[in-house]
Design an enzyme around this catalytic site. Sequence first.
Site, mmCIF file in Angstrom:
data_model
loop_
_atom_site.group_PDB
_atom_site.id
_atom_site.type_symbol
_atom_site.label_atom_id
_atom_site.label_comp_id
_atom_site.label_asym_id
_atom_site.label_seq_id
_atom_site.Cartn_x
_atom_site.Cartn_y
_atom_site.Cartn_z
ATOM 1 N N CYS A 114 0.821 -1.222 0.000
ATOM 2 C CA CYS A 114 0.000 0.000 0.000
ATOM 3 C C CYS A 114 0.854 1.272 0.000
ATOM 4 O O CYS A 114 0.332 2.357 -0.250
ATOM 5 C CB CYS A 114 -0.919 0.010 1.208
ATOM 6 N N HIS A 253 -3.101 7.351 3.138
ATOM 7 C CA HIS A 253 -3.567 6.073 2.608
ATOM 8 C C HIS A 253 -4.902 5.760 3.273
ATOM 9 O O HIS A 253 -5.054 5.885 4.491
ATOM 10 C CB HIS A 253 -2.517 5.002 2.932
ATOM 11 N N ASN A 283 -10.012 0.162 1.092
ATOM 12 C CA ASN A 283 -8.562 0.253 0.919
ATOM 13 C C ASN A 283 -8.198 -0.292 -0.471
ATOM 14 O O ASN A 283 -8.270 -1.500 -0.700
ATOM 15 C CB ASN A 283 -7.891 -0.575 2.026
HETATM 16 N N1 ACO Z 1 -17.594 -8.196 10.861
HETATM 17 C C1 ACO Z 1 -17.979 -8.460 12.132
HETATM 18 N N2 ACO Z 1 -17.101 -8.798 13.100
HETATM 19 C C2 ACO Z 1 -15.814 -8.868 12.743
HETATM 20 C C3 ACO Z 1 -15.357 -8.644 11.438
HETATM 21 C C4 ACO Z 1 -16.302 -8.285 10.483
HETATM 22 N N3 ACO Z 1 -15.997 -8.017 9.200
HETATM 23 N N4 ACO Z 1 -14.026 -8.796 11.403
HETATM 24 C C5 ACO Z 1 -13.636 -9.131 12.623
HETATM 25 N N5 ACO Z 1 -14.711 -9.183 13.457
HETATM 26 C C6 ACO Z 1 -14.769 -9.504 14.880
HETATM 27 C C7 ACO Z 1 -13.596 -10.309 15.342
HETATM 28 O O1 ACO Z 1 -13.780 -11.672 15.121
HETATM 29 C C8 ACO Z 1 -13.551 -9.937 16.809
HETATM 30 O O2 ACO Z 1 -14.485 -10.730 17.477
HETATM 31 P P1 ACO Z 1 -14.138 -11.289 18.949
HETATM 32 O O3 ACO Z 1 -13.928 -10.078 19.791
HETATM 33 O O4 ACO Z 1 -15.340 -12.092 19.277
HETATM 34 O O5 ACO Z 1 -12.874 -12.098 18.782
HETATM 35 C C9 ACO Z 1 -14.049 -8.508 16.854
HETATM 36 O O6 ACO Z 1 -14.709 -8.287 15.604
HETATM 37 C C10 ACO Z 1 -12.941 -7.497 17.020
HETATM 38 O O7 ACO Z 1 -11.890 -7.823 16.102
HETATM 39 P P2 ACO Z 1 -10.584 -6.961 16.022
HETATM 40 O O8 ACO Z 1 -9.661 -7.580 15.026
HETATM 41 O O9 ACO Z 1 -10.069 -6.683 17.398
HETATM 42 O O10 ACO Z 1 -11.173 -5.575 15.452
HETATM 43 P P3 ACO Z 1 -10.448 -4.243 15.285
HETATM 44 O O11 ACO Z 1 -11.184 -3.189 16.002
HETATM 45 O O12 ACO Z 1 -8.960 -4.364 15.505
HETATM 46 O O13 ACO Z 1 -10.647 -3.960 13.712
HETATM 47 C C11 ACO Z 1 -9.481 -4.124 11.642
HETATM 48 C C12 ACO Z 1 -10.144 -4.870 12.774
HETATM 49 C C13 ACO Z 1 -10.545 -3.243 11.002
HETATM 50 C C14 ACO Z 1 -8.953 -5.124 10.638
HETATM 51 C C15 ACO Z 1 -8.362 -3.232 12.207
HETATM 52 O O14 ACO Z 1 -7.525 -4.001 13.031
HETATM 53 C C16 ACO Z 1 -7.531 -2.599 11.124
HETATM 54 O O15 ACO Z 1 -8.005 -1.756 10.395
HETATM 55 N N6 ACO Z 1 -6.224 -2.962 11.061
HETATM 56 C C17 ACO Z 1 -5.328 -2.377 10.045
HETATM 57 C C18 ACO Z 1 -5.580 -3.046 8.755
HETATM 58 C C19 ACO Z 1 -4.915 -2.333 7.626
HETATM 59 O O16 ACO Z 1 -4.834 -1.127 7.578
HETATM 60 N N7 ACO Z 1 -4.472 -3.107 6.649
HETATM 61 C C20 ACO Z 1 -4.005 -2.608 5.411
HETATM 62 C C21 ACO Z 1 -2.555 -2.405 5.363
HETATM 63 S S1 ACO Z 1 -2.124 -1.747 3.837
HETATM 64 C C22 ACO Z 1 -1.520 -3.018 2.793
HETATM 65 O O17 ACO Z 1 -0.351 -3.118 2.545
HETATM 66 C C23 ACO Z 1 -2.502 -3.958 2.187
#
Ligand code: ACO
Length: 382
Positions: A114, A253, A283
């Site tokens: 990214c 980004h 994204n």
């Molecule tokens: N819908 C509903 N529930 C979900 C979903 C979903 N799509 N995805 C995960 N959950 C659940 C999980 O299972 C978890 O449940 P649990 O508490 O029972 O275990 C709960 O939601 C919380 O999950 P977390 O992973 O703690 O959620 P978080 O608030 O951290 O958000 C996210 C997750 C959105 C992925 C966040 O961590 C994030 O944005 N991380 C950065 C990702 C990113 O920017 N990646 C791109 C990098 S750029 C590149 O090079 C591609």
Amino acid sequence: MRRYAHIRGWGKYVPERVMTNDDLARIVDTNDEWIRSRTGIAERRIVGETDTTTSMAVKAAIEALSMADCDPSTVELIVVATMTPDRVMPATATAVQDVIGADRAAAFDLGAACSGFVYAYSVASQLVSSGAYKNALVIGAESMSHILDWNDRATCVLFGDGAGAFYLEANESPGGMLAFELGSDGSGGELLTGPTVGNSYKPLCGPDLKLQALEMNGRAVFRFATKIMGKAADAAIQEAGLTREDIDLFIPHQANIRIIESAARQLKLPMEKVYVNIHRYGNTSAASIPVAFVEAVEEGRLKRGDNVVVVGFGGGLTWGAAVVKWVAEPVPVESSGARVARNWFRYQRARIGSFQNRMGHVVDEWIETGARIVAKQKRRRE
Ligand code: ACO
């Protein structure tokens, strides 16, 4: 005389197909409320049957070149940032070169996930401002939907497809990229991984083609992103000899609205100075910054003399920030009749040129095969 790589043209392309959060809720166990509140995403674009990374890159590139009224046969360098090329080889940039008829261009792809567009823009900008090339086309293009595991709700809701492009041209008046800051930390490589053709990962498509879906440790990437965005932006701002107060628009980004808001807080920038379009596209990896930049221009968010900071982060781990002095006058996107006709002629010429070149390869093959047959017959007679 010092040279500057000015952004003379810009363009974007996003696929027509819209996938809403409700659409996703029919595929995996998720819902609109969770996705919006945790990420800021409302919908994303997904490639249709006919879209490819190359076709999207070409459309964005043609829009950028048309805006600058640039004949593609004068383009000297094409850099495509992508982690979802249509093929590992040849590079997407060479396919773009062929389709647009950029006969004189060097072309290569660059992979920094990214952060790829900031890397590509920095490299191309340096090559243009150093005098090595007079101009360059920089493109970020991704078909993220092809590498997602559509059963994994933690990743498939986050990404979308699209492409954005800048056309850079050397100019002696100050402007364009003032400074950049690039970085990497390979020790975090396993936190975000994608497809492979190598041996060391688990196969998804059988023994011949080893394709692995995107996998991510979301929380770890989140922590990394919130730490690095402000730092990288500050380093680039300092390198440009500016302060945070000099920044008119911050184009981060578009990975997660909470990451963007955290970076804005670190930089003490009000959200009015931050460009956000994640709700529309999710994204789009290397396409996210150029698509956001193009939309910021289209919405009139930039005026001549503004200082813009772009910051990307992603797999690698990698990060990149750049400070851009915006000196291009936003021009109407509508094309004049003459420009449309000129473009039609240019791309027809490119098509014919590409056909001639392809035929040239075929004829060379025939000549060589004929010569081999003659030589073989001669050897037999002797
Ligand atoms: N819908 C509903 N529930 C979900 C979903 C979903 N799509 N995805 C995960 N959950 C659940 C999980 O299972 C978890 O449940 P649990 O508490 O029972 O275990 C709960 O939601 C919380 O999950 P977390 O992973 O703690 O959620 P978080 O608030 O951290 O958000 C996210 C997750 C959105 C992925 C966040 O961590 C994030 O944005 N991380 C950065 C990702 C990113 O920017 N990646 C791109 C990098 S750029 C590149 O090079 C591609």
